[in-house]
Structures are given as C-alpha cells and as structure tokens.
Design a protein around this motif. Structure first.
Motif, PDB file in Angstrom:
ATOM      1  N   LEU A   2       0.749  -1.119  -0.247  1.00  7.35           N
ATOM      2  CA  LEU A   2      -0.589  -0.146  -0.301  1.00  7.35           C
ATOM      3  C   LEU A   2       0.651   1.496  -0.081  1.00  7.35           C
ATOM      4  N   VAL A   3       2.219   1.532   1.253  1.00  5.25           N
ATOM      5  CA  VAL A   3       3.164   2.304   0.817  1.00  5.25           C
ATOM      6  C   VAL A   3       3.304   2.653  -0.823  1.00  5.25           C
ATOM      7  N   GLU A   4       3.603   1.576  -1.039  1.00  2.37           N
ATOM      8  CA  GLU A   4       4.604   2.062  -2.820  1.00  2.37           C
ATOM      9  C   GLU A   4       3.121   2.134  -3.514  1.00  2.37           C
ATOM     10  N   LEU A   5       2.431   2.016  -3.867  1.00  2.00           N
ATOM     11  CA  LEU A   5       0.879   2.265  -4.209  1.00  2.00           C
ATOM     12  C   LEU A   5       0.553   3.609  -4.248  1.00  2.00           C
ATOM     13  N   TYR A   6       0.434   4.550  -3.234  1.00  2.00           N
ATOM     14  CA  TYR A   6       0.280   5.333  -2.457  1.00  2.00           C
ATOM     15  C   TYR A   6       1.252   6.819  -2.560  1.00  2.00           C
ATOM     16  N   SER A   7       2.667   6.485  -3.028  1.00  2.00           N
ATOM     17  CA  SER A   7       3.589   7.188  -3.214  1.00  2.00           C
ATOM     18  C   SER A   7       3.736   7.374  -4.413  1.00  2.00           C
ATOM     19  N   ILE A   8       2.854   6.808  -5.953  1.00  2.00           N
ATOM     20  CA  ILE A   8       2.666   7.738  -7.001  1.00  2.00           C
ATOM     21  C   ILE A   8       2.131   9.142  -7.048  1.00  2.00           C
ATOM     22  N   ALA A   9       2.839   9.689  -7.498  1.00  2.00           N
ATOM     23  CA  ALA A   9       2.135  11.120  -7.613  1.00  2.00           C
ATOM     24  C   ALA A   9       0.599  11.003  -8.488  1.00  2.00           C
ATOM     25  N   SER A  10       0.549  11.441  -7.858  1.00  2.00           N
ATOM     26  CA  SER A  10      -1.496  11.701  -8.842  1.00  2.00           C
ATOM     27  C   SER A  10      -1.179  13.390  -9.583  1.00  2.00           C
ATOM     28  N   LEU A  11      -0.678  12.330 -10.959  1.00  2.00           N
ATOM     29  CA  LEU A  11      -0.665  13.657 -11.887  1.00  2.00           C
ATOM     30  C   LEU A  11      -0.930  12.570 -12.931  1.00  2.00           C
ATOM     31  N   PRO A  12      -0.697  13.916 -13.982  1.00  2.00           N
ATOM     32  CA  PRO A  12      -2.071  13.558 -15.567  1.00  2.00           C
ATOM     33  C   PRO A  12      -0.838  13.262 -15.753  1.00  2.00           C
ATOM     34  N   ASP A  13      -1.410  12.262 -16.891  1.00  2.00           N
ATOM     35  CA  ASP A  13      -0.954  11.780 -18.241  1.00  2.00           C
ATOM     36  C   ASP A  13      -1.202  12.013 -19.863  1.00  2.00           C
ATOM     37  N   LEU A  14      -1.127  12.442 -20.245  1.00  2.00           N
ATOM     38  CA  LEU A  14      -1.641  12.805 -21.941  1.00  2.00           C
ATOM     39  C   LEU A  14      -0.939  12.159 -22.647  1.00  2.00           C
ATOM     40  N   TYR A  15      -1.823  11.450 -23.763  1.00  2.00           N
ATOM     41  CA  TYR A  15      -1.182  11.021 -24.909  1.00  2.00           C
ATOM     42  C   TYR A  15      -2.085  11.053 -26.032  1.00  2.00           C
ATOM     43  N   PHE A  16      -1.096  11.345 -27.531  1.00  2.00           N
ATOM     44  CA  PHE A  16      -2.133  11.634 -28.572  1.00  2.00           C
ATOM     45  C   PHE A  16      -3.254  10.539 -28.524  1.00  2.00           C
ATOM     46  N   LEU A  17      -3.791  10.318 -29.372  1.00  2.00           N
ATOM     47  CA  LEU A  17      -4.939   9.117 -30.353  1.00  2.00           C
ATOM     48  C   LEU A  17      -5.320   9.802 -31.282  1.00  2.00           C
ATOM     49  N   ASP A  18      -5.961   8.611 -32.985  1.00  2.00           N
ATOM     50  CA  ASP A  18      -6.243   9.157 -33.925  1.00  2.00           C
ATOM     51  C   ASP A  18      -5.528  10.184 -34.778  1.00  2.00           C
ATOM     52  N   ILE A  19      -4.514  10.108 -35.096  1.00  2.00           N
ATOM     53  CA  ILE A  19      -4.222  11.445 -35.897  1.00  2.00           C
ATOM     54  C   ILE A  19      -4.234  11.351 -37.359  1.00  2.00           C
ATOM     55  N   SER A  20      -4.751  11.928 -37.640  1.00  2.00           N
ATOM     56  CA  SER A  20      -4.588  12.659 -39.525  1.00  2.00           C
ATOM     57  C   SER A  20      -4.359  13.976 -39.767  1.00  2.00           C
ATOM     58  N   ALA A  21      -3.479  13.750 -40.936  1.00  2.00           N
ATOM     59  CA  ALA A  21      -2.946  15.329 -41.766  1.00  2.00           C
ATOM     60  C   ALA A  21      -2.323  14.342 -42.800  1.00  2.00           C
ATOM     61  N   VAL A  22      -3.883  15.192 -43.095  1.00  2.00           N
ATOM     62  CA  VAL A  22      -3.541  15.619 -45.495  1.00  2.00           C
ATOM     63  C   VAL A  22      -2.944  17.175 -45.473  1.00  2.00           C
ATOM     64  N   LYS A  23      -2.432  17.584 -46.725  1.00  2.00           N
ATOM     65  CA  LYS A  23      -1.573  18.133 -46.865  1.00  2.00           C
ATOM     66  C   LYS A  23      -1.874  18.172 -48.535  1.00  2.00           C
ATOM     67  N   LYS A  24      -3.336  19.717 -48.912  1.00  2.00           N
ATOM     68  CA  LYS A  24      -2.914  19.421 -50.125  1.00  2.00           C
ATOM     69  C   LYS A  24      -2.146  21.079 -50.724  1.00  2.00           C
ATOM     70  N   GLY A  25      -1.304  20.608 -51.276  1.00  2.00           N
ATOM     71  CA  GLY A  25      -0.771  22.269 -51.861  1.00  2.00           C
ATOM     72  C   GLY A  25       0.145  22.938 -50.400  1.00  2.00           C
ATOM     73  N   GLY A  26      -0.343  24.010 -50.632  1.00  2.00           N
ATOM     74  CA  GLY A  26      -0.323  24.843 -49.146  1.00  2.00           C
ATOM     75  C   GLY A  26      -0.877  24.363 -48.209  1.00  2.00           C
TER      76      GLY A  26
END
Length: 108
Positions: A2-26
């Motif tokens: 329990l001490v080990e589990l509660y020692s993890i800081a309460s922080l966010p963890d952001l990540y990307f999902l479903d990325i798409s990019a299309v270039k049309k000319g400029g």
C-alpha cells in the motif's frame, strides 16, 4: 504494498490518439485527440505544431480531466508548400510519463 501504491504522485498523463494529416498544396487538414489517462486533471494543456519548413502553431485545450479527452480538427491551415513533415508536441507541466507526448508525421 500500500505504501508503494500511494507513493505514486497524482499527476496527469496525456497522450495522442487518432491522428491524421493531409496536405493539399500549401494547406493542411489535421485531426487528432489528446487524452488524459493519469491520476489528476491536466491544466493549461496545449499542443504545438512544428513543421520542417518552419511553421509553428499552438492549439490551446485548457483543462483535460482524468479519463477525458479533447478532439481537435483544423482545415485549410496555411503551411509552406515545401513542407514534408510535422511534429505534434503536447505541452503541459509535470506528468507521470511524457514519453508519449510527441508524434512525428510524414506528409505526402
């Protein structure tokens, strides 16, 4: 244990999902999601777009709560015609794991 589990800081963890990019000319059509799988809300979240041709743009998301996400879509973003690749970088304060905060895309 329990001490080990509660020692993890309460922080966010952001990540990307479903990325798409299309270039049309400029112009660039871009779609992506940012999710928070962390233990706390993420505040002042923004994503920076950097192209190999020098374009630098920032998209602000504000707060992303635990378990939530934001979808971003932009059409016809003016970019230099010679642009061949781009990077998306999540900008936020301290996180549990920031190794998943950057994505590189090759445009064709």
């Amino acid at each position: 244990k329990l001490v080990e589990l509660y020692s993890i800081a309460s922080l966010p963890d952001l990540y990307f999902l479903d990325i798409s990019a299309v270039k049309k000319g400029g112009y660039l059509n871009l779609n992506f999601s940012v999710r928070n799988q962390g233990l706390d809300d993420a505040e002042n979240v923004s994503v920076k777009l950097v192209t190999d041709s020098g374009k630098d743009e920032r998209f602000n998301f504000g707060i992303i709560e635990v378990g939530a996400g934001r979808i971003y879509s932009v059409e016809n973003l003016k970019i230099p015609l010679r642009t061949e690749s781009l990077r998306l970088i999540i900008l936020d304060g301290k996180e549990l794991d920031d190794r998943n905060n950057e994505v590189s895309l090759r445009l064709e």
